[in-house]
Design a protein around this motif. Structure first.
Motif, PDB file in Angstrom:
ATOM      1  N   LEU A 108      30.888  48.070  42.913  1.00 26.95           N
ATOM      2  CA  LEU A 108      30.828  47.673  44.314  1.00 26.95           C
ATOM      3  C   LEU A 108      32.190  47.166  44.772  1.00 26.95           C
ATOM      4  N   ASP A 109      32.535  47.470  45.996  1.00 25.29           N
ATOM      5  CA  ASP A 109      33.798  47.014  46.576  1.00 25.29           C
ATOM      6  C   ASP A 109      33.721  45.505  46.806  1.00 25.29           C
ATOM      7  N   ARG A 110      34.606  44.763  46.151  1.00 18.95           N
ATOM      8  CA  ARG A 110      34.571  43.298  46.290  1.00 18.95           C
ATOM      9  C   ARG A 110      34.898  42.841  47.711  1.00 18.95           C
ATOM     10  N   ALA A 111      35.493  43.709  48.511  1.00 18.46           N
ATOM     11  CA  ALA A 111      35.758  43.345  49.910  1.00 18.46           C
ATOM     12  C   ALA A 111      34.455  43.180  50.685  1.00 18.46           C
ATOM     13  N   ARG A 112      33.359  43.705  50.163  1.00 18.38           N
ATOM     14  CA  ARG A 112      32.059  43.583  50.818  1.00 18.38           C
ATOM     15  C   ARG A 112      31.380  42.252  50.497  1.00 18.38           C
ATOM     16  N   MET A 113      31.887  41.521  49.543  1.00 21.36           N
ATOM     17  CA  MET A 113      31.207  40.340  49.021  1.00 21.36           C
ATOM     18  C   MET A 113      31.320  39.150  49.969  1.00 21.36           C
ATOM     19  N   VAL A 114      30.173  38.546  50.290  1.00 23.76           N
ATOM     20  CA  VAL A 114      30.113  37.305  51.065  1.00 23.76           C
ATOM     21  C   VAL A 114      29.380  36.292  50.195  1.00 23.76           C
ATOM     22  N   ASP A 115      30.065  35.235  49.796  1.00 26.66           N
ATOM     23  CA  ASP A 115      29.494  34.254  48.859  1.00 26.66           C
ATOM     24  C   ASP A 115      29.026  33.020  49.638  1.00 26.66           C
ATOM     25  N   THR A 116      27.718  32.831  49.728  1.00 24.82           N
ATOM     26  CA  THR A 116      27.195  31.675  50.451  1.00 24.82           C
ATOM     27  C   THR A 116      27.498  30.364  49.729  1.00 24.82           C
ATOM     28  N   LEU A 117      27.738  30.411  48.422  1.00 22.13           N
ATOM     29  CA  LEU A 117      28.117  29.193  47.710  1.00 22.13           C
ATOM     30  C   LEU A 117      29.488  28.717  48.181  1.00 22.13           C
ATOM     31  N   VAL A 118      30.410  29.636  48.376  1.00 24.04           N
ATOM     32  CA  VAL A 118      31.737  29.291  48.901  1.00 24.04           C
ATOM     33  C   VAL A 118      31.613  28.744  50.316  1.00 24.04           C
ATOM     34  N   LEU A 119      30.793  29.398  51.142  1.00 20.25           N
ATOM     35  CA  LEU A 119      30.591  28.915  52.518  1.00 20.25           C
ATOM     36  C   LEU A 119      30.013  27.508  52.524  1.00 20.25           C
ATOM     37  N   ALA A 120      29.039  27.263  51.640  1.00 22.80           N
ATOM     38  CA  ALA A 120      28.390  25.954  51.593  1.00 22.80           C
ATOM     39  C   ALA A 120      29.357  24.875  51.115  1.00 22.80           C
ATOM     40  N   LYS A 121      30.179  25.186  50.132  1.00 18.76           N
ATOM     41  CA  LYS A 121      31.141  24.201  49.624  1.00 18.76           C
ATOM     42  C   LYS A 121      32.162  23.821  50.689  1.00 18.76           C
ATOM     43  N   LYS A 122      32.524  24.764  51.538  1.00 19.91           N
ATOM     44  CA  LYS A 122      33.458  24.451  52.621  1.00 19.91           C
ATOM     45  C   LYS A 122      32.801  23.551  53.663  1.00 19.91           C
ATOM     46  N   ARG A 123      31.522  23.789  53.920  1.00 21.75           N
ATOM     47  CA  ARG A 123      30.818  22.998  54.936  1.00 21.75           C
ATOM     48  C   ARG A 123      30.361  21.645  54.403  1.00 21.75           C
ATOM     49  N   PHE A 124      29.992  21.604  53.106  1.00 24.50           N
ATOM     50  CA  PHE A 124      29.467  20.377  52.505  1.00 24.50           C
ATOM     51  C   PHE A 124      30.237  20.038  51.223  1.00 24.50           C
ATOM     52  N   PRO A 125      31.524  19.749  51.342  1.00 25.95           N
ATOM     53  CA  PRO A 125      32.311  19.466  50.136  1.00 25.95           C
ATOM     54  C   PRO A 125      31.788  18.242  49.396  1.00 25.95           C
ATOM     55  N   GLY A 126      31.679  18.377  48.084  1.00 30.03           N
ATOM     56  CA  GLY A 126      31.251  17.259  47.258  1.00 30.03           C
ATOM     57  C   GLY A 126      29.755  17.065  47.163  1.00 30.03           C
ATOM     58  N   LEU A 127      28.967  17.862  47.904  1.00 24.28           N
ATOM     59  CA  LEU A 127      27.508  17.740  47.876  1.00 24.28           C
ATOM     60  C   LEU A 127      26.901  18.859  47.032  1.00 24.28           C
ATOM     61  N   PRO A 128      25.673  18.669  46.531  1.00 30.05           N
ATOM     62  CA  PRO A 128      24.998  19.751  45.815  1.00 30.05           C
ATOM     63  C   PRO A 128      24.794  20.937  46.748  1.00 30.05           C
ATOM     64  N   ASN A 129      25.104  22.136  46.277  1.00 35.89           N
ATOM     65  CA  ASN A 129      24.996  23.309  47.135  1.00 35.89           C
ATOM     66  C   ASN A 129      24.237  24.447  46.469  1.00 35.89           C
ATOM     67  N   SER A 130      23.278  24.089  45.606  1.00 37.68           N
ATOM     68  CA  SER A 130      22.381  25.102  45.068  1.00 37.68           C
ATOM     69  C   SER A 130      21.497  25.628  46.187  1.00 37.68           C
ATOM     70  N   LEU A 131      20.804  26.737  45.931  1.00 36.89           N
ATOM     71  CA  LEU A 131      19.904  27.269  46.954  1.00 36.89           C
ATOM     72  C   LEU A 131      18.827  26.258  47.308  1.00 36.89           C
ATOM     73  N   ASP A 132      18.262  25.583  46.299  1.00 35.54           N
ATOM     74  CA  ASP A 132      17.240  24.565  46.578  1.00 35.54           C
ATOM     75  C   ASP A 132      17.807  23.424  47.411  1.00 35.54           C
ATOM     76  N   ALA A 133      19.021  22.966  47.070  1.00 38.88           N
ATOM     77  CA  ALA A 133      19.634  21.863  47.807  1.00 38.88           C
ATOM     78  C   ALA A 133      19.887  22.250  49.264  1.00 38.88           C
TER      79      ALA A 133
END
Length: 236
Positions: A111-136
């Motif tokens: 798969l072309d990595r340019a297609r990849m959107v990582d919600t974990l990265v997005l969450a860490k930017k929005r909530f730095p230092g907080l738990p960012n698992s899917l459940d959290a």
């Protein structure tokens, strides 16, 4: 029209380089951030034992999967569903790494990595230092994940689609994802995704309201609103 796929995999372990395999793939289709009702889901024979530690996470054993198709058999339909659009996943390098290893074994391009959107990265930017698992993130956004007693790729992508929408700015009309029975192949279901038509209702102040606002600004020293709007300070 902006199309994206929210994807998740379940595997026999953590590293395809040591022989771990994919045993479940699920993806739901979004158009303009709203689920269309189309999804892909497939259980897969991993062609190896499933360690007990992995079974505790997702609930699958090899005996449950021996009659399922092998990855090479499902790859064409999966790739057709994914198309060339962005692929959203939580901790996306994990899923991409496993799918790339499986695709290579099956004679397909990665798969072309340019297609990849990582919600974990997005969450860490929005909530730095907080738990960012899917459940959290589900708890943080008030998304009901009570049915998530074990990892299930189809349920997880439905929850992640809601989380992704929140991370991208908030709820859209008609986003109502609920747990669905596990399907064994690509198919379509209705996820209550019909958008709600809304009529713009601009608020236009009356002449009296404009005059009252100007009088109020006249009582302030160098009012910020006047500077922003390029107005002269009203005489007071």
């Amino acid at each position: 029209m902006s199309r994206a796929l929210v994807l998740d995999t379940e595997t026999t372990g953590f590293d395809p380089a040591t022989g771990d395999r994919v045993l479940e793939v699920a993806a739901v289709e979004l158009v303009n951030l709203v689920p269309t009702g189309r999804f892909y889901h497939q259980l897969i024979d991993p062609e190896r034992e499933v360690p007990e530690e992995a079974t505790k996470v997702h609930g699958f054993t090899w005996d449950m999967l021996r009659d399922k198709p092998k990855f090479a058999e499902i790859a064409p339909a999966m790739l057709e569903f994914l198309g060339d659009d962005p692929i959203v996943a939580h901790n996306a390098p994990f899923d991409f790494g496993f799918l790339d290893a499986e695709l290579k074994k099956a004679g397909h391009r990665p798969l072309d990595r340019a297609r990849m959107v990582d919600t974990l990265v997005l969450a860490k930017k929005r909530f730095p230092g907080l738990p960012n698992s899917l459940d959290a993130l589900c708890r943080r956004y008030g998304i009901d994940n009570s049915m998530r007693t074990s990892h299930n790729a189809l349920l997880d992508v439905q929850l992640l689609a809601q989380v992704y929408l929140e991370l991208m700015g908030g709820k859209q009309p008609g986003l109502a994802l609920a747990a669905r029975p596990v399907a064994s192949s690509a198919s379509s279901i209705q996820l209550d995704a019909a958008p709600v038509a809304r009529t713009p209702r601009p608020i236009v102040p009356s002449e009296a309201e404009i005059a009252a606002h100007a009088a109020f600004l006249g009582k302030l020293k160098e009012p910020l609103w006047s500077a922003l709007l390029g107005e002269e300070k009203p005489a007071g």
